[in-house]
Structure formats: structure tokens, C-alpha cells
Design an enzyme around this catalytic site. Structure first.
Site, PDB file in Angstrom:
ATOM      1  N   ASP A  94       0.854  -1.188   0.000  1.00 27.23           N
ATOM      2  CA  ASP A  94       0.000   0.000   0.000  1.00 27.23           C
ATOM      3  C   ASP A  94       0.891   1.239   0.000  1.00 27.23           C
ATOM      4  O   ASP A  94       1.156   1.849   1.030  1.00 27.23           O
ATOM      5  CB  ASP A  94      -0.923  -0.009   1.218  1.00 27.23           C
ATOM      6  N   ALA A  95       1.364   1.582  -1.199  1.00 25.85           N
ATOM      7  CA  ALA A  95       2.316   2.679  -1.374  1.00 25.85           C
ATOM      8  C   ALA A  95       1.684   3.911  -2.015  1.00 25.85           C
ATOM      9  O   ALA A  95       2.224   5.011  -1.921  1.00 25.85           O
ATOM     10  CB  ALA A  95       3.505   2.213  -2.217  1.00 25.85           C
ATOM     11  N   LYS A  96       0.573   3.726  -2.726  1.00 29.52           N
ATOM     12  CA  LYS A  96      -0.163   4.818  -3.386  1.00 29.52           C
ATOM     13  C   LYS A  96       0.769   5.700  -4.216  1.00 29.52           C
ATOM     14  O   LYS A  96       0.727   6.930  -4.141  1.00 29.52           O
ATOM     15  CB  LYS A  96      -0.924   5.656  -2.357  1.00 29.52           C
ATOM     16  N   ARG A  97       1.568   5.082  -5.050  1.00 36.13           N
ATOM     17  CA  ARG A  97       2.512   5.825  -5.879  1.00 36.13           C
ATOM     18  C   ARG A  97       1.811   6.409  -7.103  1.00 36.13           C
ATOM     19  O   ARG A  97       0.872   5.827  -7.650  1.00 36.13           O
ATOM     20  CB  ARG A  97       3.662   4.923  -6.318  1.00 36.13           C
ATOM     21  N   THR A 124      -0.541  -0.373  -4.695  1.00 37.54           N
ATOM     22  CA  THR A 124      -1.592   0.620  -4.908  1.00 37.54           C
ATOM     23  C   THR A 124      -1.006   1.837  -5.608  1.00 37.54           C
ATOM     24  O   THR A 124       0.140   2.225  -5.373  1.00 37.54           O
ATOM     25  CB  THR A 124      -2.253   1.043  -3.588  1.00 37.54           C
TER      26      THR A 124
END
Length: 285
Positions: A94-97, A124
Site C-alpha cells: 500500500d504505497a499509493k505511488r 496501490t
């Protein structure tokens, strides 16, 4: 090798629709009697993995909570990824890059590339520099049989200022366009998967009214849907499956606080994960 989407579908069929977050917040480390350092992080991560993996289709480490410990924290994350690969436990980083050009390519290499120690099953992504800005990650995920989860419709109030824009226009709201783009990406790779594509969405469990307001129908979406909001965040299993009617078998339901609050005792953690899984399966029918 099977596509990520097909691997996840099989994992959900075998172990149920639960995804357990590995979220080592400082206050949770303290509640568990652990130091807020790399050693505490490692003990926390190991406990969650060993207790919850048998009852979860995937585990989702919150990358920021590892990054805050610098290289020592990232080393713990790498250890988790290595163990999960050996034991065939799917991971969602869950890095939301999200970025553009060569920077996005570097993010893709880090989380999805063959040679990176941080590469894992899926990551993510944030599409709010434009869905096509994610192209390096989309292409690399397909090449490596990995997956991505694209933020589409989140439950935080601030998200509406971006995700709901354009609802009255012919192309629909931004969130609706993102969902359509993800579906098209899966369709373009339809020959590579059987049960569902590897481009997933992140859609909150409490956004039912927003789906109606924005005229979004998820029932034909052709990839996995990662849904936070169940349990401690307020949505019951019945609430969740009312939101996702018609696509129940593709919804991966995240629970973090609701399970992790049972620690540090591993049996209590395992019991909490099993109870959450059973609750979801009973509601799904």
C-alpha cells in the site's frame, strides 16, 4: 505463471475475501508492548503474518509506516516480501505511488520490477495525474504477472473535491472515468487472464451513495476491488455487500484495526482474522 488477478481469485476462493492490513502505527506498537523501532516493527510484522495469513487472501502492509524507520524499516518490508513469496501469500504494497514520466517508471521498477528487492505481487497507485501517467506501472505489471490497485472512489471527504468532479458532464465524474480506464486496461489483456484482470480498483466500503450519485455501476467490472472501511471504520459486512451487489466474488475486503486490536497474542490475532473472514463469507452467501 498465472496472472495476478487469477492468483488472487483463487486465493479468495480458497481462504475467503479478507485482506489484513499490516499497519504498525506507533500507538499500536506501544499497545503491543513493542518499541517504535525496527526491532518492534519486525516483531509486529512477523506476528501478523503468522497469525493472519491462513485466514486472508492477501496481506497489505502500509508502506509509509515502514518508511518512517528509514532503511531499517524497508529492510523489514523486504523480509516480509521474501517470506510471503516463499510461502505463497499474496501481498499488496500500500504505497499509493503516482507520478509522471521517468519518475513513474522508477516507482514501477521499485515495486514491480524483476530485480528490485521491494518488488511484490501488487501495489496501490494514485491516478490523479491522469490515468495514463500510470502507464509504466501498468505495462510492467502485465509483463511481470503482477497487479496494481488504482485509487478510484475513496471514503475520505477530501476525495470528493477530485473524484466527484465532472459528474454532470457527458464523460461522467473523474472516478467514473478512472474505473472505465481500468476496465479497458483489463480488456486489452483479456487473453492473459481467466477469472479476472490484474488491474484492480480501490473503492471504499462506505461509498454506496456516491456510486448512485455518480451513476457508477461496478457489477461488470472485470478486475479485483480492494475495499477498505469494513469493521473499525464503520461498515458492516451486510453494508459492504449491499454496495458491491453483483460483483461480490471480486471484492477483497480490508480490515486493519479491527483485526490488529486483538494483538499481540497470536492466537487472539488468528481468532480475530478468522472471525472477520467468517463474518464476510456469511454475509456474502
Amino acid at each position: 505463471m498465472a496472472s495476478f488477478g487469477d492468483q488472487l481469485f483463487e486465493a479468495m476462493a480458497e481462504r475467503g475475501p479478507l485482506c489484513v492490513g499490516i499497519d504498525p502505527h506507533p500507538n499500536l506498537l506501544a499497545a503491543w508492548g513493542l518499541e517504535d523501532n525496527a526491532q518492534g516493527l519486525r516483531a509486529f510484522t512477523t506476528a501478523v503474518f503468522e497469525a493472519c495469513a491462513p485466514y486472508a487472501a492477501a496481506l497489505k502492509p502500509q508502506v509509509a509506516l515502514f518508511e518512517r524507520h528509514g532503511s531499517a524499516g524497508l529492510a523489514v518490508l523486504e523480509e516480509l516480501f521474501e517470506r510471503a513469496a516463499r510461502e505463497k501469500v499474496l501481498i499488496i504494497a500500500d504505497a499509493k505511488r503516482g507520478d509522471i514520466g521517468s519518475t513513474m517508471k522508477a516507482y514501477a521498477d521499485a515495486w514491480l520490477g524483476e530485480k528490485s528487492p521491494l518488488a511484490t505481487d501488487s501495489v496501490t497507485l494514485s491516478p490523479y495525474l491522469g490515468f495514463e501517467s500510470l502507464r509504466p506501472a501498468l505495462d510492467l505489471a502485465a509483463e511481470q504477472d503482477r497487479g496494481v490497485f488504482v485509487l478510484a472512489l475513496t471514503s475520505n471527504p477530501e476525495g470528493q473535491s477530485v473524484q466527484h468532479v465532472g459528474a454532470s458532464e457527458s464523460q461522467g465524474a473523474v472516478a467514473k472515468q478512472i474505473i472505465a480506464a481500468a476496465a479497458a486496461e483489463n480488456a486489452a489483456h483479456a487473453s492473459e487472464w481467466t477469472r479476472m484482470g490484474s488491474i484492480g480498483l480501490v473503492v471504499g466500503a462506505t461509498v454506496g451513495e456516491a456510486l448512485k450519485k455518480l451513476d457508477i455501476d461496478l457489477s461488470s467490472f472485470n478486475g479485483p476491488i480492494l475495499s477498505p472501511g469494513y469493521g473499525a471504520q464503520g461498515a458492516t459486512a451486510a453494508d459492504l455487500y449491499a454496495v458491491f451487489a453483483g460483483v461480490e466474488d471480486k471484492v477483497l475486503v480490508n480490515s486493519s484495526r479491527g483485526v490488529l486490536a486483538a494483538g499481540p497474542d497470536q492466537q487472539a490475532l488468528a481468532d480475530a482474522a478468522r472471525a472477520a473472514r467468517d463474518d464476510l463469507m456469511a454475509a456474502r452467501g
